[in-house]
Design a protein around this motif. Structure first.
Motif, PDB file in Angstrom:
ATOM      1  N   TRP A 178       0.794  -1.234   0.000  1.00 42.76           N
ATOM      2  CA  TRP A 178       0.000   0.000   0.000  1.00 42.76           C
ATOM      3  C   TRP A 178       0.823   1.280   0.000  1.00 42.76           C
ATOM      4  CZ3 TRP A 178       0.172  -3.683   3.892  1.00 42.76           C
ATOM      5  CH2 TRP A 178       0.909  -3.355   5.030  1.00 42.76           C
TER       6      TRP A 178
ATOM      7  N   GLN B 115      -9.196   2.477  -3.259  1.00 45.25           N
ATOM      8  CA  GLN B 115      -7.972   1.810  -3.682  1.00 45.25           C
ATOM      9  C   GLN B 115      -8.268   0.561  -4.529  1.00 45.25           C
ATOM     10  OE1 GLN B 115      -4.609   3.288  -2.817  1.00 45.25           O
ATOM     11  NE2 GLN B 115      -6.365   4.685  -2.948  1.00 45.25           N
TER      12      GLN B 115
ATOM     13  N   ASN C  86     -10.200   1.545   1.925  1.00 47.12           N
ATOM     14  CA  ASN C  86      -9.630   1.053   0.675  1.00 47.12           C
ATOM     15  C   ASN C  86     -10.672   0.900  -0.435  1.00 47.12           C
ATOM     16  OD1 ASN C  86      -6.811   0.796   1.021  1.00 47.12           O
ATOM     17  ND2 ASN C  86      -7.128  -0.975   2.351  1.00 47.12           N
TER      18      ASN C  86
END
Length: 507
Positions: A121, A189, A186
């Motif tokens: 990440w 993401q 996330n």
């Protein structure tokens, strides 16, 4: 991609219902020149997991993605001519990051662990060390070979976000199977991951994904990290809606505004209806196509899902289908039901190579070993080799018939099946302004489910006036190609896409 218990239970539904002829009397079906169930986009296959194991095999690429005849284990095999390939963005990597590592389910099957390009990440830049573009070489190689052989529609799909985006770091699902496993911080993401792969593929692989799918059977409750055998993740409706919006933004930011978002690849037709009705207007406006899986087999409201899709102006795919009936009977039965009631514009098989009847070719992806061609392969080839992209799907007039029309070649393709006593099936073409030339040969191809003819061709059928007929043994699937067939002129622009006549003037 279901847990075995669910698969076998659903398969029982398919085997309990017969939807094609079972009587001994001759039957006649009239092919409609007026109906238009959409322009056919193609038949396809998902590349995970078999391409991870066999992605270097050019003979397999020939078999699945070309229409050429290929020698396999000493046998001449007709290529299926698949034109759609679904590429799986993996969720697994084995890098320890700040003391954290992927959690692996004790029942995980190694061949079902697909490697992730985004390994940590720290950086979202695809040129950074947080990304590894050398992984998953075999699946990527099969994708390229598919394109080289004529495949022209590609979809990027995800079974789970990368492990480090998951709450329990297990890409097989949450600890209870029914809870969201994507960390809320996330959501965007996950969208970045998929959009970045799509951009990288266009710039470096020579592959432009027509669509991106962020979920796989998200409403199902079997994505359990403690017992999972594959990648999977549960998403509730609101999470799906958020990710869809994020994905649209990320694709647009990369100049991929024409790339469709497909959703939501639910396990059944009825789940797809529920999900679509609960996504909300903003999310559905960002969805370019509805994807559904065909694991409800003979059950479910295909017609309702089609009505929802057509009412929303969305195309509809059966983006995944599979079962363990190697005879091909279940596949043909459910494919006929899809053409009759679901009206997809594309249809995708799940595992091209697998064991226990699931594969079109019997094989073991863990041991990388291959066996015989399944009779199911030849049954599906009756459709894939003859109903080709660009054809118009017509109403075959019965539950046992599919019809497609090639306007350029003025060719009518009919595929029909008979499960009951041997009989003649008659095909009436009087609805066409030109139903072919009386006395002309109608080439036919036959496959018998289970055992018997695999894919043999014959020139013993002829047009008689406005019809032709052929003898169907029990368990026969046959394809016919009728030349010099012309649609009534007024059907081209006087019918809406649902096949309903707009006025009574044939002018």
């Amino acid at each position: 991609m279901k847990q075995t218990l669910n698969r076998e239970w659903l398969l029982g539904l398919a085997l309990s219902a017969a939807t094609v002829p079972t009587g001994s009397a001759d039957l006649t079906t009239t092919i409609s020149s007026a109906a238009n169930w959409g322009t056919w986009e193609g038949f396809g296959v998902s590349l995970a997991w078999w391409a991870k194991a066999f992605g270097t095999r050019s003979d397999l690429a020939d078999i699945f993605f070309s229409t050429e005849w290929t020698t396999y284990n000493g046998q001449s095999i007709p290529g299926m001519g698949l034109t759609i390939a679904r590429y799986n963005a993996g969720a697994c990597s084995w890098k320890t990051v700040n003391g954290s590592a992927m959690v692996v389910s004790p029942d995980m099957i190694a061949s079902r662990q697909m490697e992730s390009y985004w390994v940590d990440w720290f950086n979202s830049s695809p040129s950074s060390s947080s990304w590894s573009w050398s992984v998953d070489e075999n699946q990527r190689n099969m994708l390229s070979m598919a394109k080289a052989r004529g495949a022209n529609i590609f979809e990027l799909f995800s079974n789970s976000p990368p492990w480090w985006m998951c709450l329990n770091h297990n890409p097989s699902g949450s600890d209870d199977g029914s809870s969201d496993n994507l960390q809320s911080w996330n959501y965007d993401q996950h969208a970045v991951y998929l959009a970045t792969i799509a951009e990288y593929a266009a710039n470096n692989w020579g592959v432009s994904f027509q669509s991106v799918e962020a979920f796989n059977e998200p409403s199902s409750d079997w994505w359990n990290g403690k017992t999972g055998t594959q990648e999977g993740c549960h998403f509730n409706f609101s999470t799906q809606a958020t990710v869809i919006g994020d994905l649209r933004t990320e694709l647009n930011n990369r100049g991929l505004s024409s790339t469709l978002i497909s959703a939501s690849d639910e396990n059944t037709y009825d789940l797809a209806i529920s999900t679509w009705n609960n996504l909300g207007n903003t999310a559905t406006s960002n969805v370019g196509r509805i994807n559904v899986h065909g694991y409800q087999y003979s059950g479910g409201r295909r017609d309702t899902l089609y009505s929802l899709a057509s009412g929303a102006g969305k195309r509809l795919w059966n983006s995944e289908y599979g079962e363990s009936d190697a005879t091909g009977e279940s596949l043909v039965t459910n494919l006929l039901l899809d053409f009759r009631w679901l009206h997809p514009t594309a249809w995708v098989y799940w595992q091209a190579i697998d064991g226990s009847g699931w594969g079109l070719i019997d094989g073991d992806n863990d041991n990388v070993s291959l066996g015989a061609i399944s009779q199911k392969y030849f049954a599906l080839s009756q459709f894939t080799r003859h109903i080709r992209p660009g054809m118009r799907i017509l109403d075959g007039g019965s539950d046992y018939t599919v019809a497609a029309y090639d306007s350029t070649a003025q060719k009518l393709v009919i595929v029909a099946a008979n499960w009951g006593a041997a009989q003649y099936l008659n095909f009436e073409l009087s609805d066409f302004s030109s139903p072919g030339v009386s006395g002309a040969v109608v080439p036919r191809w036959i496959t018998q489910v289970g055992t018997g003819d695999q894919y043999s061709s014959h020139n013993d059928t002829y047009i008689s006036g406005t019809k032709f007929w052929s003898y169907f043994p029990t368990g026969a699937v046959q394809t016919f190609e009728v030349s010099k067939v012309v649609l009534l002129l007024w059907t081209e622009d006087r019918y809406d896409p649902s096949g309903f006549r707009l006025d009574s003037d044939k002018g």
